[in-house]
Design an enzyme around this catalytic site. Sequence first.
Site, short mmCIF file in Angstrom:
data_model
loop_
_atom_site.label_atom_id
_atom_site.label_comp_id
_atom_site.label_asym_id
_atom_site.label_seq_id
_atom_site.Cartn_x
_atom_site.Cartn_y
_atom_site.Cartn_z
N HIS A 66 0.81 -1.23 0.00
CA HIS A 66 0.00 0.00 0.00
C HIS A 66 0.84 1.28 0.00
CE1 HIS A 66 -3.15 -2.77 0.71
NE2 HIS A 66 -2.93 -2.93 1.98
N LYS A 120 -0.11 0.09 13.96
CA LYS A 120 -1.36 -0.31 14.62
C LYS A 120 -1.41 0.31 16.01
CE LYS A 120 -2.22 -3.90 11.73
NZ LYS A 120 -3.27 -3.62 10.81
#
Length: 484
Positions: free
Chosen positions: A240, A331
């Site tokens: 990504h 995260k």
Amino acid sequence: MVSRVIPVDPFDLVIFGGTGDLARRKILPGLYRRFLAGQMPEDARVIAAARSEMSDAEYRAMIREAIGEFVSKARQDKKAIEAFLKRLSYVAIDATGEDGWDRLKQATRRDVVQAFYFSVAPALFGPLAERLHNRGIACETCRIVVEKPFGHDLASAKALNATLAEHFHEGQIYRIDHYLGKETVQNLMAVRFGNMLFEPLWNAQYVDHIQITVAETVGVGGRGAYYDKSGAMRDMVQNHLMQLLCLIAMEPPAHFDPDAVRDEKLKVIRALDPVLPDEIVRGQYQARGKDPGYREDAENPASLTESFIALRLHVSNWRWKGTPFYLRTGKKLKARASEIAVVFKDPPHSIFGPQENRRGNVLAIKLQPNEGMTLRVTIKEPGPGGMRLVEVPLDMSFAEALGENGADIPDAYERLIMDVIRGNQTLFMRGDEVEAAWAWADPVIRGWEERGDRPCPYDAGTTGPEEAQILMHRDARRWREIRE
Ligand code: NAD
């Protein structure tokens, strides 16, 4: 502004893994929204194929529930849902055996656009491709859609490419990176190549640096075992973030056609300098109070896998020499926010004398949660008392700027599936691009493994490890704030 829905040709879309999480959460709800938008022609059909035995009626009930859960209430129209469900059918199939293939052959047509979506584990790509081909189900012009992860390293990506190439040519293979389906990402190309304003400044002479941030608040709980074998580098950076970097850094293609765009993206990856160990910070979130840390989530008390990465990259070509690209993803960070920020240099001379806290122009392209753009410009602070400068954002939320159409922006999966049906590969990764990205990532990952590199711990709800800040401070720069 009137919404324009460009019709597509009649199609059969076969979704292998049609009962799986991705199909229920993204693919089928996305297709329903396209149906609502009037983009599914009368004779377009969706055939789900998966392992469980179930009837068409049972499958439709499953998807009725999925639409109830994953489509906004405002779009849930009972009549439309029932009409959509009539387009669906189900075939129980064994990807690695012989069961179900005759039924699938009967259920598919060869005189419409044929697309086969492999929403299954990559180990099944080969068996599926082989059976589609050998049993005469796939026609010459059919399309194959494959999900991430596309390989675990260069060798496995090459092996996957070779497996698919045994039965299908590159023009038939659609490797999904759903980041490329986001409206803003495509807008990046529209902004760069549709305006005169930005492109002349889009180079090392005027751009100080570029930041790409993809921050998530969720941890890896639920998919910890899978994630632990992957980590942020494989799960996010190699695909990504690398794709976003390519779109920012690439040269203008001669045409907006798939190969012209992908050729330019490939050149960017090939121009990347190898990353030095002190240009990368790896992080791992730690337990806080009752909140489990990464190692508990991954059920691996000795895990050295990173849930955070920050790195500095150099694109060694004429346009970008000397302008670093800083990438960061993680995260359990303080907010869910993804953006690309192009930070311009300061004017060469200030006619207003020294100004405190002056910051240059920044073009920030927000990918989530709300897609839009801001351009930070300097103006005069209002009021008397001399010429004091202040920065203000020229703000544009797409949802607001585009009125009714803005609220109707298709989600990435909807757009990408329709691109498959149209046969447009521009927003899909080509095999050589994926391999080039792995060829860049592999030595970095291997270096960590050989050195037994330990990720730096960070607290959940923060911006990541302190070392990531230092990476920037060393260059006398700072990260932009992570905020929604
Ligand atoms: P899942 O485990 O929820 O579903 C797997 C599907 O494959 C099921 O429908 C199952 O019946 C089918 N299947 C398994 N073995 C089979 C066999 N031998 N023959 C026929 N069908 C078989 O998986 P998922 O989360 O939906 O993910 C599917 C693919 O998409 C994976 O490659 C995954 O990496 C990728 N992906 C998933 C997500 C996500 O959010 N779930 C996101 C990105 C990529």
